[in-house]
Design a protein around this motif. Sequence first.
Motif, PDB file in Angstrom:
ATOM      1  N   TYR A   6       0.876  -1.173   0.000  1.00  0.00           N
ATOM      2  CA  TYR A   6       0.000   0.000   0.000  1.00  0.00           C
ATOM      3  C   TYR A   6       0.913   1.222   0.000  1.00  0.00           C
ATOM      4  O   TYR A   6       1.823   1.314   0.837  1.00  0.00           O
ATOM      5  CB  TYR A   6      -0.878   0.022   1.255  1.00  0.00           C
ATOM      6  CG  TYR A   6      -1.835  -1.136   1.352  1.00  0.00           C
ATOM      7  CD1 TYR A   6      -3.153  -0.998   0.937  1.00  0.00           C
ATOM      8  CD2 TYR A   6      -1.431  -2.365   1.854  1.00  0.00           C
ATOM      9  CE1 TYR A   6      -4.039  -2.063   1.024  1.00  0.00           C
ATOM     10  CE2 TYR A   6      -2.307  -3.427   1.950  1.00  0.00           C
ATOM     11  CZ  TYR A   6      -3.613  -3.272   1.529  1.00  0.00           C
ATOM     12  OH  TYR A   6      -4.490  -4.326   1.619  1.00  0.00           O
ATOM     13  N   TYR A   7       0.695   2.145  -0.936  1.00  0.00           N
ATOM     14  CA  TYR A   7       1.607   3.282  -1.060  1.00  0.00           C
ATOM     15  C   TYR A   7       0.888   4.530  -1.563  1.00  0.00           C
ATOM     16  O   TYR A   7      -0.217   4.471  -2.096  1.00  0.00           O
ATOM     17  CB  TYR A   7       2.757   2.931  -2.002  1.00  0.00           C
ATOM     18  CG  TYR A   7       2.343   2.807  -3.450  1.00  0.00           C
ATOM     19  CD1 TYR A   7       2.478   3.884  -4.318  1.00  0.00           C
ATOM     20  CD2 TYR A   7       1.801   1.639  -3.961  1.00  0.00           C
ATOM     21  CE1 TYR A   7       2.079   3.797  -5.647  1.00  0.00           C
ATOM     22  CE2 TYR A   7       1.412   1.533  -5.274  1.00  0.00           C
ATOM     23  CZ  TYR A   7       1.551   2.619  -6.113  1.00  0.00           C
ATOM     24  OH  TYR A   7       1.156   2.528  -7.420  1.00  0.00           O
ATOM     25  N   GLN A   8       1.573   5.657  -1.409  1.00  0.00           N
ATOM     26  CA  GLN A   8       1.177   6.935  -2.002  1.00  0.00           C
ATOM     27  C   GLN A   8       2.194   7.225  -3.108  1.00  0.00           C
ATOM     28  O   GLN A   8       3.339   6.771  -3.043  1.00  0.00           O
ATOM     29  CB  GLN A   8       1.226   8.054  -0.953  1.00  0.00           C
ATOM     30  CG  GLN A   8       0.350   7.817   0.257  1.00  0.00           C
ATOM     31  CD  GLN A   8      -1.101   8.151   0.008  1.00  0.00           C
ATOM     32  OE1 GLN A   8      -1.408   9.099  -0.663  1.00  0.00           O
ATOM     33  NE2 GLN A   8      -1.980   7.353   0.574  1.00  0.00           N
ATOM     34  N   ASP A   9       1.777   8.014  -4.090  1.00  0.00           N
ATOM     35  CA  ASP A   9       2.667   8.307  -5.231  1.00  0.00           C
ATOM     36  C   ASP A   9       3.857   9.189  -4.893  1.00  0.00           C
ATOM     37  O   ASP A   9       4.854   9.174  -5.590  1.00  0.00           O
ATOM     38  CB  ASP A   9       1.885   8.974  -6.362  1.00  0.00           C
ATOM     39  CG  ASP A   9       1.107   7.966  -7.187  1.00  0.00           C
ATOM     40  OD1 ASP A   9       1.605   6.837  -7.359  1.00  0.00           O
ATOM     41  OD2 ASP A   9       0.016   8.312  -7.652  1.00  0.00           O
ATOM     42  N   SER A  10       3.762   9.977  -3.843  1.00  0.00           N
ATOM     43  CA  SER A  10       4.819  10.944  -3.559  1.00  0.00           C
ATOM     44  C   SER A  10       5.233  10.913  -2.096  1.00  0.00           C
ATOM     45  O   SER A  10       4.401  10.892  -1.202  1.00  0.00           O
ATOM     46  CB  SER A  10       4.335  12.351  -3.917  1.00  0.00           C
ATOM     47  OG  SER A  10       5.285  13.311  -3.538  1.00  0.00           O
ATOM     48  N   LYS A  11       6.547  10.945  -1.872  1.00  0.00           N
ATOM     49  CA  LYS A  11       7.067  11.011  -0.507  1.00  0.00           C
ATOM     50  C   LYS A  11       6.938  12.406   0.080  1.00  0.00           C
ATOM     51  O   LYS A  11       7.011  12.583   1.285  1.00  0.00           O
ATOM     52  CB  LYS A  11       8.542  10.608  -0.490  1.00  0.00           C
ATOM     53  CG  LYS A  11       8.787   9.155  -0.768  1.00  0.00           C
ATOM     54  CD  LYS A  11      10.261   8.830  -0.687  1.00  0.00           C
ATOM     55  CE  LYS A  11      10.502   7.373  -0.979  1.00  0.00           C
ATOM     56  NZ  LYS A  11      11.905   7.012  -0.889  1.00  0.00           N
ATOM     57  N   THR A  12       6.758  13.412  -0.777  1.00  0.00           N
ATOM     58  CA  THR A  12       6.746  14.797  -0.298  1.00  0.00           C
ATOM     59  C   THR A  12       5.367  15.299   0.100  1.00  0.00           C
ATOM     60  O   THR A  12       5.262  16.346   0.722  1.00  0.00           O
ATOM     61  CB  THR A  12       7.317  15.736  -1.382  1.00  0.00           C
ATOM     62  OG1 THR A  12       6.516  15.637  -2.556  1.00  0.00           O
ATOM     63  CG2 THR A  12       8.757  15.368  -1.701  1.00  0.00           C
ATOM     64  N   GLU A  13       4.313  14.568  -0.252  1.00  0.00           N
ATOM     65  CA  GLU A  13       2.960  14.988   0.088  1.00  0.00           C
ATOM     66  C   GLU A  13       2.450  14.242   1.318  1.00  0.00           C
ATOM     67  O   GLU A  13       2.860  13.119   1.589  1.00  0.00           O
ATOM     68  CB  GLU A  13       2.012  14.733  -1.085  1.00  0.00           C
ATOM     69  CG  GLU A  13       2.307  15.589  -2.287  1.00  0.00           C
ATOM     70  CD  GLU A  13       1.345  15.324  -3.434  1.00  0.00           C
ATOM     71  OE1 GLU A  13       0.280  14.725  -3.210  1.00  0.00           O
ATOM     72  OE2 GLU A  13       1.682  15.711  -4.554  1.00  0.00           O
ATOM     73  N   VAL A  14       1.550  14.877   2.024  1.00  0.00           N
ATOM     74  CA  VAL A  14       0.932  14.244   3.182  1.00  0.00           C
ATOM     75  C   VAL A  14       0.051  13.097   2.701  1.00  0.00           C
ATOM     76  O   VAL A  14      -0.735  13.267   1.770  1.00  0.00           O
ATOM     77  CB  VAL A  14       0.081  15.277   3.963  1.00  0.00           C
ATOM     78  CG1 VAL A  14      -0.643  14.620   5.117  1.00  0.00           C
ATOM     79  CG2 VAL A  14       0.946  16.422   4.438  1.00  0.00           C
ATOM     80  N   PRO A  15       0.165  11.913   3.320  1.00  0.00           N
ATOM     81  CA  PRO A  15      -0.661  10.773   2.898  1.00  0.00           C
ATOM     82  C   PRO A  15      -2.158  11.041   3.102  1.00  0.00           C
ATOM     83  O   PRO A  15      -2.567  11.537   4.144  1.00  0.00           O
ATOM     84  CB  PRO A  15      -0.207   9.627   3.807  1.00  0.00           C
ATOM     85  CG  PRO A  15       1.125  10.042   4.314  1.00  0.00           C
ATOM     86  CD  PRO A  15       1.114  11.526   4.360  1.00  0.00           C
ATOM     87  N   VAL A  16      -2.934  10.706   2.095  1.00  0.00           N
ATOM     88  CA  VAL A  16      -4.390  10.823   2.149  1.00  0.00           C
ATOM     89  C   VAL A  16      -4.952   9.455   1.800  1.00  0.00           C
ATOM     90  O   VAL A  16      -4.642   8.909   0.737  1.00  0.00           O
ATOM     91  CB  VAL A  16      -4.899  11.886   1.147  1.00  0.00           C
ATOM     92  CG1 VAL A  16      -6.406  11.954   1.154  1.00  0.00           C
ATOM     93  CG2 VAL A  16      -4.292  13.246   1.443  1.00  0.00           C
ATOM     94  N   ARG A  17      -5.765   8.895   2.677  1.00  0.00           N
ATOM     95  CA  ARG A  17      -6.254   7.521   2.488  1.00  0.00           C
ATOM     96  C   ARG A  17      -6.896   7.308   1.127  1.00  0.00           C
ATOM     97  O   ARG A  17      -6.731   6.272   0.506  1.00  0.00           O
ATOM     98  CB  ARG A  17      -7.250   7.159   3.581  1.00  0.00           C
ATOM     99  CG  ARG A  17      -7.780   5.747   3.391  1.00  0.00           C
ATOM    100  CD  ARG A  17      -8.417   5.141   4.593  1.00  0.00           C
ATOM    101  NE  ARG A  17      -7.658   5.148   5.808  1.00  0.00           N
ATOM    102  CZ  ARG A  17      -6.694   4.287   6.123  1.00  0.00           C
ATOM    103  NH1 ARG A  17      -6.340   3.368   5.266  1.00  0.00           N
ATOM    104  NH2 ARG A  17      -6.075   4.351   7.269  1.00  0.00           N
ATOM    105  N   GLU A  18      -7.628   8.291   0.629  1.00  0.00           N
ATOM    106  CA  GLU A  18      -8.307   8.147  -0.661  1.00  0.00           C
ATOM    107  C   GLU A  18      -7.337   8.050  -1.837  1.00  0.00           C
ATOM    108  O   GLU A  18      -7.716   7.630  -2.920  1.00  0.00           O
ATOM    109  CB  GLU A  18      -9.276   9.307  -0.891  1.00  0.00           C
ATOM    110  CG  GLU A  18     -10.483   9.307   0.023  1.00  0.00           C
ATOM    111  CD  GLU A  18     -10.201   9.822   1.432  1.00  0.00           C
ATOM    112  OE1 GLU A  18     -11.010   9.565   2.317  1.00  0.00           O
ATOM    113  OE2 GLU A  18      -9.157  10.475   1.645  1.00  0.00           O
ATOM    114  N   LYS A  19      -6.094   8.430  -1.632  1.00  0.00           N
ATOM    115  CA  LYS A  19      -5.094   8.370  -2.703  1.00  0.00           C
ATOM    116  C   LYS A  19      -4.188   7.147  -2.587  1.00  0.00           C
ATOM    117  O   LYS A  19      -3.247   7.003  -3.350  1.00  0.00           O
ATOM    118  CB  LYS A  19      -4.245   9.631  -2.694  1.00  0.00           C
ATOM    119  CG  LYS A  19      -5.021  10.877  -3.069  1.00  0.00           C
ATOM    120  CD  LYS A  19      -4.111  12.076  -3.133  1.00  0.00           C
ATOM    121  CE  LYS A  19      -4.867  13.320  -3.523  1.00  0.00           C
ATOM    122  NZ  LYS A  19      -3.998  14.499  -3.552  1.00  0.00           N
ATOM    123  N   THR A  20      -4.460   6.278  -1.626  1.00  0.00           N
ATOM    124  CA  THR A  20      -3.640   5.085  -1.441  1.00  0.00           C
ATOM    125  C   THR A  20      -3.829   4.132  -2.612  1.00  0.00           C
ATOM    126  O   THR A  20      -4.940   3.874  -3.042  1.00  0.00           O
ATOM    127  CB  THR A  20      -4.008   4.365  -0.130  1.00  0.00           C
ATOM    128  OG1 THR A  20      -3.758   5.241   0.966  1.00  0.00           O
ATOM    129  CG2 THR A  20      -3.195   3.093   0.049  1.00  0.00           C
TER     130      THR A  20
END
Length: 70
Positions: A6-20
Amino acid sequence: MIFKVYYQDSKTEVPVREKTKTVFVEGDSERDVRTKLADRPYNIEFVTAVEGKFLEYEKQSEDFKVLEIG
């Protein structure tokens, strides 16, 4: 063994569950999978082994593809 990441596309942005997003990766261990994905800009949230009935269930999805990383 196959792992679901499970990941987010960017390390620089705050994680948002809907974007996982998720990706399946073959590896020997969680550490091996994280090492294989280290060169990608992913913010990895969670890595879990997928086997047995859980793997069979995931294989039924049309989006099921195991990422080939050498």
